[in-house]
Design a protein around this motif. Structure first.
Motif, PDB file in Angstrom:
ATOM      1  N   GLY A  21     -64.333 122.613  30.400  1.00  0.00           N
ATOM      2  CA  GLY A  21     -63.874 121.576  31.327  1.00  0.00           C
ATOM      3  C   GLY A  21     -62.683 122.079  32.112  1.00  0.00           C
ATOM      4  O   GLY A  21     -61.858 122.831  31.584  1.00  0.00           O
ATOM      5  N   MET A  22     -62.622 121.696  33.390  1.00  0.00           N
ATOM      6  CA  MET A  22     -61.501 122.114  34.235  1.00  0.00           C
ATOM      7  C   MET A  22     -61.111 120.965  35.160  1.00  0.00           C
ATOM      8  O   MET A  22     -61.968 120.274  35.702  1.00  0.00           O
ATOM      9  CB  MET A  22     -61.896 123.316  35.098  1.00  0.00           C
ATOM     10  CG  MET A  22     -62.377 124.529  34.329  1.00  0.00           C
ATOM     11  SD  MET A  22     -62.559 125.993  35.384  1.00  0.00           S
ATOM     12  CE  MET A  22     -63.905 125.490  36.468  1.00  0.00           C
ATOM     13  N   GLY A  23     -59.806 120.832  35.343  1.00  0.00           N
ATOM     14  CA  GLY A  23     -59.318 119.848  36.304  1.00  0.00           C
ATOM     15  C   GLY A  23     -58.170 120.442  37.079  1.00  0.00           C
ATOM     16  O   GLY A  23     -57.454 121.317  36.581  1.00  0.00           O
ATOM     17  N   ILE A  24     -58.007 119.981  38.316  1.00  0.00           N
ATOM     18  CA  ILE A  24     -56.977 120.595  39.151  1.00  0.00           C
ATOM     19  C   ILE A  24     -56.481 119.616  40.215  1.00  0.00           C
ATOM     20  O   ILE A  24     -57.253 118.811  40.750  1.00  0.00           O
ATOM     21  CB  ILE A  24     -57.534 121.890  39.795  1.00  0.00           C
ATOM     22  CG1 ILE A  24     -56.420 122.674  40.490  1.00  0.00           C
ATOM     23  CG2 ILE A  24     -58.687 121.600  40.739  1.00  0.00           C
ATOM     24  CD1 ILE A  24     -56.815 124.115  40.808  1.00  0.00           C
ATOM     25  N   VAL A  25     -55.202 119.704  40.492  1.00  0.00           N
ATOM     26  CA  VAL A  25     -54.630 119.004  41.639  1.00  0.00           C
ATOM     27  C   VAL A  25     -53.533 119.896  42.223  1.00  0.00           C
ATOM     28  O   VAL A  25     -52.733 120.467  41.485  1.00  0.00           O
ATOM     29  CB  VAL A  25     -54.122 117.589  41.249  1.00  0.00           C
ATOM     30  CG1 VAL A  25     -53.203 117.636  40.049  1.00  0.00           C
ATOM     31  CG2 VAL A  25     -53.397 116.917  42.405  1.00  0.00           C
ATOM     32  N   THR A  26     -53.594 120.073  43.522  1.00  0.00           N
ATOM     33  CA  THR A  26     -52.566 120.848  44.226  1.00  0.00           C
ATOM     34  C   THR A  26     -52.263 120.124  45.539  1.00  0.00           C
ATOM     35  O   THR A  26     -52.850 119.072  45.833  1.00  0.00           O
ATOM     36  CB  THR A  26     -53.040 122.286  44.563  1.00  0.00           C
ATOM     37  OG1 THR A  26     -53.985 122.205  45.636  1.00  0.00           O
ATOM     38  CG2 THR A  26     -53.665 122.979  43.374  1.00  0.00           C
ATOM     39  N   SER A  79     -44.760 114.830  37.135  1.00  0.00           N
ATOM     40  CA  SER A  79     -45.433 115.859  36.343  1.00  0.00           C
ATOM     41  C   SER A  79     -46.455 115.237  35.398  1.00  0.00           C
ATOM     42  O   SER A  79     -47.546 115.788  35.200  1.00  0.00           O
ATOM     43  CB  SER A  79     -44.410 116.681  35.545  1.00  0.00           C
ATOM     44  OG  SER A  79     -43.523 117.346  36.413  1.00  0.00           O
ATOM     45  N   GLU A  80     -46.109 114.095  34.845  1.00  0.00           N
ATOM     46  CA  GLU A  80     -47.056 113.410  33.952  1.00  0.00           C
ATOM     47  C   GLU A  80     -48.256 112.898  34.727  1.00  0.00           C
ATOM     48  O   GLU A  80     -49.407 113.029  34.299  1.00  0.00           O
ATOM     49  CB  GLU A  80     -46.332 112.266  33.221  1.00  0.00           C
ATOM     50  CG  GLU A  80     -47.196 111.488  32.242  1.00  0.00           C
ATOM     51  CD  GLU A  80     -47.862 110.293  32.886  1.00  0.00           C
ATOM     52  OE1 GLU A  80     -49.098 110.183  32.767  1.00  0.00           O
ATOM     53  OE2 GLU A  80     -47.155 109.483  33.519  1.00  0.00           O
ATOM     54  N   ARG A  81     -48.018 112.344  35.921  1.00  0.00           N
ATOM     55  CA  ARG A  81     -49.128 111.828  36.743  1.00  0.00           C
ATOM     56  C   ARG A  81     -50.082 112.978  37.127  1.00  0.00           C
ATOM     57  O   ARG A  81     -51.293 112.853  37.063  1.00  0.00           O
ATOM     58  CB  ARG A  81     -48.591 111.165  38.023  1.00  0.00           C
ATOM     59  CG  ARG A  81     -47.798 109.887  37.846  1.00  0.00           C
ATOM     60  CD  ARG A  81     -48.606 108.772  37.197  1.00  0.00           C
ATOM     61  NE  ARG A  81     -49.874 108.587  37.854  1.00  0.00           N
ATOM     62  CZ  ARG A  81     -51.041 108.527  37.224  1.00  0.00           C
ATOM     63  NH1 ARG A  81     -51.094 108.643  35.902  1.00  0.00           N
ATOM     64  NH2 ARG A  81     -52.150 108.356  37.903  1.00  0.00           N
ATOM     65  N   LEU A  82     -49.511 114.099  37.547  1.00  0.00           N
ATOM     66  CA  LEU A  82     -50.335 115.243  37.964  1.00  0.00           C
ATOM     67  C   LEU A  82     -51.130 115.784  36.778  1.00  0.00           C
ATOM     68  O   LEU A  82     -52.331 116.070  36.887  1.00  0.00           O
ATOM     69  CB  LEU A  82     -49.451 116.345  38.561  1.00  0.00           C
ATOM     70  CG  LEU A  82     -48.701 115.984  39.860  1.00  0.00           C
ATOM     71  CD1 LEU A  82     -47.745 117.112  40.254  1.00  0.00           C
ATOM     72  CD2 LEU A  82     -49.680 115.692  40.995  1.00  0.00           C
ATOM     73  N   ALA A  83     -50.468 115.916  35.642  1.00  0.00           N
ATOM     74  CA  ALA A  83     -51.151 116.406  34.439  1.00  0.00           C
ATOM     75  C   ALA A  83     -52.276 115.462  34.053  1.00  0.00           C
ATOM     76  O   ALA A  83     -53.374 115.898  33.678  1.00  0.00           O
ATOM     77  CB  ALA A  83     -50.156 116.557  33.292  1.00  0.00           C
ATOM     78  N   ASP A  84     -52.013 114.171  34.166  1.00  0.00           N
ATOM     79  CA  ASP A  84     -53.016 113.174  33.798  1.00  0.00           C
ATOM     80  C   ASP A  84     -54.261 113.322  34.668  1.00  0.00           C
ATOM     81  O   ASP A  84     -55.393 113.270  34.171  1.00  0.00           O
ATOM     82  CB  ASP A  84     -52.400 111.779  33.937  1.00  0.00           C
ATOM     83  CG  ASP A  84     -53.366 110.683  33.505  1.00  0.00           C
ATOM     84  OD1 ASP A  84     -54.069 110.876  32.491  1.00  0.00           O
ATOM     85  OD2 ASP A  84     -53.425 109.644  34.185  1.00  0.00           O
TER      86      ASP A  84
END
Lengths: 430, 406
Positions: A21-26, A79-84
């Motif tokens: 599984g992979m997830g990403i936000v940039t 940081s928590e929102r992005l990680a989530d």
């Protein structure tokens, strides 16, 4: 095939570690699809910073993630929102465990957070003191009580605590930092835990939402940042002769790792394999690499060795490629040393030319992009490569993406404090 | 769990605290009638007492003044203790071993420039929009190198630079839990064969206005005259921060034997957990950890070194747990925090260091406790169970065995 190498075990009889599984936000967007499409079309996510006033600053640009809201807007909450977002996408793709019940530990790279100026101002205003406020004023405000939530916000264990609860990871979550190598370290810790047989699955994530005024100023004072503010999207110029520093950026990525037999047994789709992790610390200087480059090529070679392959079997390098004069020079030296005569032929590109330097998150974000590079058979470019540096004769996949069959990728991460971590990722189990 | 486990020796300990510097001096300070009482600074952070670090000659472990200037005190304390641990293990300056020595550091955040912060605060306190003035002040007033003295991973960076430990370098964050997981990861790597020798530990500087502020936001600080940890529970509880640096060298028995190093004690297991601290949750976690370690209990006389912080209700719960444990195993309990204060990331490495001291002495030091939890101990002590419940999160446990006690 030796008895040891039976598909589920590697050449030294360790469990093969698969990615399911992979997830990403940039700054390019949220999710694998949007990010990949932007990355391979050579789009930059760097823009003028609007989050806070930049008047008087030498650097006024960044790869901030502005489409994700955080309340209050501060490094731990963002940081928590992005990680989530990244973890949510990875867990959904993986389908490991059940919702809210992930079958393994959490390794989370997070920026070191501390109270920020809005909070200090709020506390100072809560007290009617004589004279100018100082820390005794702030402590007096704290003594009034009611600030437990503020404590949890700025405790180092705070972000991981929220995510461990939300995803039901097992055991104590590990929060970690190896500066700009943190994301790769998070993956390495997961790989090691699975190889030890401590767990069948691990959730490895890295996040950074820490672009605020003081953080920008601190990096600026170290002369680490590009000051080429206009136009912003042209500032990050890895491997170019006129490169002048990195661009601070935000983002997050998450990977679900599983032992291959665990993943196969439940019929999971295998997205790739983490074949090797290599590390070498540098004892030369707090922000500079040893001039002989031994720690950099040491980490690259250690990852290749750990994977049980040779440099000849590496098809592509996902560069650390920050665009600082120092890093790119040293990374070239590492390429020369590890790949020998082949070094100018092995394609190496820097995602940071488009997404900036996502700091704590970079190693994990670039690992996800490395796996997508192999799955899609397309090399993302190094953009803004208009003035090649003759001292760095590398195939940087200049400016436009290129189709290529890639079986194995080396992903580099080199951090302040001499912490260097490299990963070898493969499209399929050997 | 993994099938094979190699024995893991503690071959070096570097410990500096409010009480003393080095294991021998700690024993001299602990082994006194009535129990040890660490120095208390009641004034500097009033009303909160802290335990300041014993006077240390940093030149002894950080010979270059230029290096010292690049570090804030928390990094100096840690780099100093790391050097002591390498000395203790007999690998100081042994370039070849150090270049393959792994490292895991448990670190908190670095120290802020209090004068700059106060000046900036004075400028912005009454402004609704303070962005531009903040930019101007921070750009002009922050020392460029201060950032590096603040970054958690730069303690490890400094240890690499000063002591040349360069096999690998990882920094864990997250208060007490970071210290527990650092020791657990180092232990697991050596036990499984992933590492032969690993330096692990942390440091904490209690003499910091910025941390006093942070911990008071959570309401964790003790604010009366100092008293032993267990005596605080019926007075609302609270912790007394203690400056400390604590590093261990963990080594496979094979590797230690090859270089002729006997070791100080054996580490027979490390466990970590995170509960959300509902009533009884931490106690249940600790009971589970003890159960997992049960097969490693030899039946030799047991001591319990508790990392109880003094914060309520966790300390009362831990008192219940260790009291029952003492009864079940005919063991004696000591709260390490009474002797050296509470050192957050460094607390667990420090307790394991103290446990190594007790193991090598085969004796437990006298109690200092009016609550009845701590009682005189039988000798010789054969094993020490170290517990560490964080002030907010994290439950850890380790088992240390004397080398000649099985």
């Amino acid at each position: 095939m030796s008895a040891a190498r039976n598909g589920y075990r590697d050449s030294t009889n360790r469990p093969v570690v698969a990615v399911t599984g992979m997830g990403i936000v940039t700054s390019l967007g949220q999710g694998r699809a949007d990010n990949w499409s932007a990355l391979t079309s050579g789009r930059s996510g760097i823009h003028a910073i609007e989050r806070f006033p930049t008047e008087g600053l030498r650097t006024t640009i960044g790869g901030t993630v502005d489409f994700v809201t955080a309340e209050p807007l501060c490094a731990p909450v963002l940081s928590e929102r992005l990680a989530d977002l990244a973890i949510g996408e990875a867990v959904e793709q993986s389908q490991a465990g059940r919702v809210g019940d992930f079958p393994g530990p959490l390794f989370l790279a997070v920026p070191p957070v501390e109270m920020e100026w809005p909070q200090r101002q709020t506390l100072a205003r809560a007290v009617n003191g004589d004279g100018p406020p100082d820390y005794s004023t702030l402590v007096e405000a704290a003594r009034g009580g009611g600030y437990e939530s503020l404590y949890r916000l700025f405790a180092f264990a705070g972000v991981a605590d929220i995510l461990a609860d939300r995803y039901g990871t097992k055991g104590a979550p590990v929060s970690l930092s190896t500066a700009c190598a943190s994301g790769a370290t998070a993956i390495q810790l997961g790989v090691e835990a699975i190889r030890r047989g401590e767990c069948d699955a691990a959730l490895c994530a890295a996040s950074d939402g820490s672009v605020h005024a003081e953080a920008l100023i601190r990096f600026s004072l170290l002369s680490a940042l590009s000051t080429r503010n206009d136009p912003p999207e042209k500032a990050a110029k890895p491997f170019s002769k006129d490169r002048d520093g990195f661009v601070m950026a935000e983002g997050a990525a998450a990977l679900v790792l599983e032992s291959l037999d665990h993943a196969m047994a439940r019929g999971a789709t295998i997205l790739g394999v983490i074949e090797g992790c290599g590390e070498k610390a540098d004892s030369f200087h707090r922000t500079r690499s040893s001039p002989d480059g031994h720690a950099i090529y040491g980490a690259m070679q250690a990852a290749i060795d750990d994977a049980g392959v040779s440099a000849d079997e590496v098809d592509y390098v996902n560069a650390h490629g920050t665009g600082t004069p120092e890093n790119d020079k040293m990374e070239h030296l590492g390429m020369e040393t590890v790949f020998g005569e082949r070094h100018a032929q092995v394609p190496i590109s820097s995602n940071k030319s488009m997404i900036g330097h996502t700091l704590t998150a970079a190693g994990a974000i670039e690992a996800v992009f490395s796996l997508m590079t192999m799955a899609e058979g397309r090399l993302p470019p190094t953009i803004n490569y208009d003035t090649p540096d003759p001292a760095i004769p590398l195939d940087v996949v200049p400016n436009t993406a290129r189709d290529a069959a890639v079986r194995r990728t080396l992903s580099n991460s080199f951090g302040f404090g001499g912490q260097n971590v490299c990963l070898v990722l493969a499209a399929e189990p050997a | 769990m993994s099938e094979e486990r190699r024995p893991v020796l503690i071959t070096g300990v570097g410990l500096v605290s409010a009480l003393a510097e080095g294991l021998e001096a700690h024993w001299a300070a602990l082994d006194v009638a009535g129990g040890a009482a660490p120095p208390v600074d009641r004034e500097s952070y009033s009303p909160y007492p802290i335990h300041p670090l014993v006077e240390v000659d940093f030149d002894q472990q950080i010979p270059k003044r230029g290096d010292q200037r690049q570090m804030e005190p928390w990094q100096r304390i840690g780099t100093y203790a790391a050097g002591m641990a390498l000395d203790s293990a007999g690998i100081k300056g042994q370039t070849e071993i150090l270049s393959s020595t792994d490292m895991i550091v448990a670190a908190g955040g670095g120290e802020r420039d209090i004068a700059v912060d106060s000046a900036v605060l004075g400028e912005i306190v009454n402004r609704d929009e303070f962005g531009t003035i903040l930019n101007e002040r921070l750009s002009n007033d922050l020392r460029p190198t201060l950032f590096l003295a603040q970054l958690p991973n730069l303690l490890a960076g400094n240890i690499s630079i000063v002591h040349k430990v360069t096999g690998s370098s990882r920094t864990f964050m997250g208060e007490e839990m970071a210290g527990v997981d650092a020791v657990r990861a180092a232990y697991a790597r050596v036990a499984s064969g992933q590492s032969e020798i690993c330096l692990v530990g942390g440091s904490f500087n209690a003499a910091r206005h910025d941390l006093i502020l942070l911990f008071e936001l959570g309401g964790y600080l003790w604010e009366s005259d100092w008293c032993p940890v267990w005596e605080r529970t019926d007075r609302g509880g609270g912790l007394v921060p203690g400056s400390m640096g604590a590093f261990l060298v963990l080594e496979s028995a094979d590797h230690a034997a090859r270089r002729g190093k006997p070791g100080l004690a054996r580490l027979d297991g490390v466990a970590s957990e995170r509960t959300t601290r509902g009533p009884g949750a931490a106690g249940n976690a600790a009971a589970g950890q003890l159960n997992a370690l049960r097969t490693a209990l030899t039946g030799a006389p047991l001591a319990v070194l508790s990392g109880a912080s003094g914060v309520e209700p966790a300390t009362s719960e831990e008192r219940t747990f260790v009291t029952q444990l003492a009864k079940d195993h005919d063991a004696s309990v000591r709260a390490a925090g009474t002797a050296i204060g509470h050192g957050f990331e460094a607390q667990f490495p420090a307790i394991v260091g103290l446990a190594t001291l007790v193991a090598s002495q085969r004796s437990l030091y006298p109690p200092r406790d009016g609550s009845g939890v701590e009682l005189p101990a039988a000798s010789p002590i054969g094993q020490i169970l170290a517990t560490c419940w964080g002030h907010w999160r994290g439950e850890g446990m380790a088992l240390v065995t004397a080398l000649d006690a099985g």
